[in-house]
Every structure is written in C-alpha cells, then in structure tokens.
Design a protein around this motif. Structure first.
Motif, mmCIF file in Angstrom:
data_model
loop_
_atom_site.group_PDB
_atom_site.id
_atom_site.type_symbol
_atom_site.label_atom_id
_atom_site.label_comp_id
_atom_site.label_asym_id
_atom_site.label_seq_id
_atom_site.Cartn_x
_atom_site.Cartn_y
_atom_site.Cartn_z
ATOM 1 N N GLY A 93 0.815 -1.210 0.000
ATOM 2 C CA GLY A 93 0.000 0.000 0.000
ATOM 3 C C GLY A 93 0.845 1.254 0.000
ATOM 4 O O GLY A 93 0.537 2.231 -0.699
ATOM 5 N N ALA A 94 1.925 1.236 0.764
ATOM 6 C CA ALA A 94 2.815 2.397 0.805
ATOM 7 C C ALA A 94 3.449 2.647 -0.562
ATOM 8 O O ALA A 94 3.567 3.792 -1.006
ATOM 9 C CB ALA A 94 3.902 2.201 1.863
ATOM 10 N N VAL A 95 3.834 1.570 -1.240
ATOM 11 C CA VAL A 95 4.414 1.716 -2.578
ATOM 12 C C VAL A 95 3.353 2.212 -3.559
ATOM 13 O O VAL A 95 3.589 3.136 -4.333
ATOM 14 C CB VAL A 95 5.035 0.380 -3.055
ATOM 15 N N ALA A 96 2.175 1.616 -3.507
ATOM 16 C CA ALA A 96 1.101 2.000 -4.434
ATOM 17 C C ALA A 96 0.674 3.456 -4.250
ATOM 18 O O ALA A 96 0.333 4.135 -5.214
ATOM 19 C CB ALA A 96 -0.102 1.081 -4.254
ATOM 20 N N ASP A 97 0.737 3.933 -3.019
ATOM 21 C CA ASP A 97 0.352 5.319 -2.734
ATOM 22 C C ASP A 97 1.436 6.311 -3.127
ATOM 23 O O ASP A 97 1.248 7.518 -2.987
ATOM 24 C CB ASP A 97 0.045 5.506 -1.249
ATOM 25 N N GLY A 98 2.582 5.812 -3.572
ATOM 26 C CA GLY A 98 3.657 6.696 -3.990
ATOM 27 C C GLY A 98 4.522 7.184 -2.849
ATOM 28 O O GLY A 98 5.432 7.974 -3.042
ATOM 29 N N ARG A 99 4.259 6.713 -1.638
ATOM 30 C CA ARG A 99 5.056 7.160 -0.497
ATOM 31 C C ARG A 99 6.486 6.666 -0.575
ATOM 32 O O ARG A 99 7.369 7.223 0.049
ATOM 33 C CB ARG A 99 4.403 6.700 0.814
ATOM 34 N N ALA A 100 6.722 5.622 -1.387
ATOM 35 C CA ALA A 100 8.074 5.083 -1.494
ATOM 36 C C ALA A 100 9.033 6.081 -2.114
ATOM 37 O O ALA A 100 10.217 6.096 -1.808
ATOM 38 C CB ALA A 100 8.057 3.807 -2.335
ATOM 39 N N GLY A 101 8.543 6.932 -2.984
ATOM 40 C CA GLY A 101 9.407 7.874 -3.675
ATOM 41 C C GLY A 101 9.657 9.156 -2.917
ATOM 42 O O GLY A 101 10.412 10.006 -3.370
ATOM 43 N N ASP A 102 9.053 9.345 -1.776
ATOM 44 C CA ASP A 102 9.196 10.562 -0.987
ATOM 45 C C ASP A 102 10.422 10.429 -0.086
ATOM 46 O O ASP A 102 10.405 9.679 0.883
ATOM 47 C CB ASP A 102 7.934 10.762 -0.140
ATOM 48 N N PRO A 103 11.511 11.154 -0.405
ATOM 49 C CA PRO A 103 12.740 10.997 0.380
ATOM 50 C C PRO A 103 12.567 11.396 1.843
ATOM 51 O O PRO A 103 13.326 10.946 2.693
ATOM 52 C CB PRO A 103 13.748 11.907 -0.314
ATOM 53 N N GLY A 105 16.599 0.479 0.285
ATOM 54 C CA GLY A 105 17.722 1.245 0.808
ATOM 55 C C GLY A 105 18.290 2.251 -0.176
ATOM 56 O O GLY A 105 18.783 3.309 0.210
ATOM 57 N N ARG A 106 18.208 1.946 -1.456
ATOM 58 C CA ARG A 106 18.726 2.878 -2.458
ATOM 59 C C ARG A 106 17.614 3.697 -3.108
ATOM 60 O O ARG A 106 17.830 4.338 -4.133
ATOM 61 C CB ARG A 106 19.572 2.162 -3.499
ATOM 62 N N ALA A 107 16.423 3.659 -2.498
ATOM 63 C CA ALA A 107 15.276 4.441 -2.987
ATOM 64 C C ALA A 107 14.981 4.144 -4.458
ATOM 65 O O ALA A 107 14.863 5.039 -5.288
ATOM 66 C CB ALA A 107 15.493 5.936 -2.757
ATOM 67 N N ALA A 108 14.863 2.868 -4.761
ATOM 68 C CA ALA A 108 14.563 2.431 -6.128
ATOM 69 C C ALA A 108 13.214 2.992 -6.576
ATOM 70 O O ALA A 108 12.362 3.320 -5.750
ATOM 71 C CB ALA A 108 14.539 0.899 -6.185
ATOM 72 N N PRO A 109 13.020 3.084 -7.877
ATOM 73 C CA PRO A 109 11.726 3.557 -8.400
ATOM 74 C C PRO A 109 10.580 2.647 -7.952
ATOM 75 O O PRO A 109 10.779 1.452 -7.700
ATOM 76 C CB PRO A 109 11.898 3.491 -9.912
ATOM 77 N N VAL A 110 9.401 3.225 -7.891
ATOM 78 C CA VAL A 110 8.220 2.505 -7.425
ATOM 79 C C VAL A 110 8.003 1.219 -8.228
ATOM 80 O O VAL A 110 7.682 0.170 -7.661
ATOM 81 C CB VAL A 110 6.973 3.417 -7.482
ATOM 82 N N ALA A 111 8.174 1.265 -9.539
ATOM 83 C CA ALA A 111 7.960 0.074 -10.381
ATOM 84 C C ALA A 111 8.902 -1.060 -9.973
ATOM 85 O O ALA A 111 8.502 -2.224 -9.942
ATOM 86 C CB ALA A 111 8.155 0.422 -11.851
ATOM 87 N N GLU A 112 10.142 -0.718 -9.651
ATOM 88 C CA GLU A 112 11.097 -1.753 -9.224
ATOM 89 C C GLU A 112 10.716 -2.313 -7.860
ATOM 90 O O GLU A 112 10.764 -3.528 -7.637
ATOM 91 C CB GLU A 112 12.519 -1.184 -9.180
#
Length: 156
Positions: free
Chosen positions: A32-42, A106-113
């Motif tokens: 859910g966190a990845v789908a919401d785009g929160r993964a890309g927020d540094p 850890g390396r803040a990979a893109p959401v798709a990855e």
C-alpha cells in the motif's frame, strides 16, 4: 492428556495460521505504501520502517521454524523429511528475495522496481504458506513441543 496439554497442542496449529495472517497483513501495508507513492518521498521513512519490520519478522519466523519447529516435526514424523527440506529451501529463496527488496528500498529504487520485488516476495511467500499449512497443520495439532511460541514461530 490434561486440558492444558490439549490446549498447547492445538495452539501450534492456530499460532502458525495467526503468524501467517500477520505477515500477510504486513506485506499488504508495504504494498500500500508503494502504491500510494510514499516510497518515492525521500522525507518518508515509512516504507523503510515497514520493510525492515516485515523482513525481520518473516526472517525470524523462518529461522524459528528451521531451528526449532522442523526438527521437532521430523523427530515425531520422519516421513515428512522431504516436505521439511522443501520448506527450508523455500526459506532460503525467500531470504534471497528479501535481501533484494531491502537493497532496493535502501537505495530508494523507483516505485515500479519496488513493486516487482514485492510481487516476487508475495508470490513465493503465499505459495510457501499455503503448502506449509496443507502439509503441517494436521501434524501441528498433535505435536508435543514445549517451547515459547516466539522461539518456534518467530518474534511476532
């Protein structure tokens, strides 16, 4: 057999299902966190914390099974040796996938990855859990194992 002994025996089967349910829920939170785009927020550490907690919990669960549960099952049911070896092999594969997921987070990979890593973990984990439950729940309902649940099934 006393009521306490019967309760303890049946509890291993119930405990395993509950642990699997909690791990499934944790994976859903991460997805859910990845789908919401929160993964890309540094500025957000949420995904990293979810991932670390999930990865630690799943790894701890598998280590407990490998160290305590599976030897107890094999001692009581040697005919299950091939099943237990397959489950242990799954644990190794899942650990490898979790390492890839942790590295990507850890390396803040893109959401798709990140989603690809999560999809892989989810697929193998679900297949593993279903196989394990089909093969072992009946055995766990009769297994006489006197150990703390967190030692046997991980720190959940």
């Amino acid at each position: 057999m006393t009521e306490r002994e019967t309760t303890r025996l049946v509890a291993w089967s119930r405990e395993l299902r509950q642990v699997h349910a909690r791990l499934r829920e944790a994976l859903d939170l991460i997805r859910g966190a990845v789908a919401d785009g929160r993964a890309g927020d540094p500025a957000t550490r949420e995904l990293l914390l979810f991932c670390h907690g999930f990865c630690t919990a799943l790894d701890g669960h598998h280590r407990g099974e490998d160290r305590t549960l599976f030897p107890a099952i094999e001692a009581a049911h040697p005919e299950l040796g091939p099943v237990l070896r397959k489950l242990t092999q799954d644990h190794s594969m899942i650990a490898h996938l979790l390492g890839g997921l942790q590295a990507a987070v850890g390396r803040a990979a893109p959401v798709a990855e990140l989603d690809r890593h999560l999809e892989g973990v989810a697929a193998i984990m679900e297949s593993h859990f279903r196989y394990e439950e089909r093969q072992l729940l009946g055995v766990l309902a009769t297994l006489a194992l006197d150990a703390p649940p967190e030692e046997v099934l991980g720190p959940l």
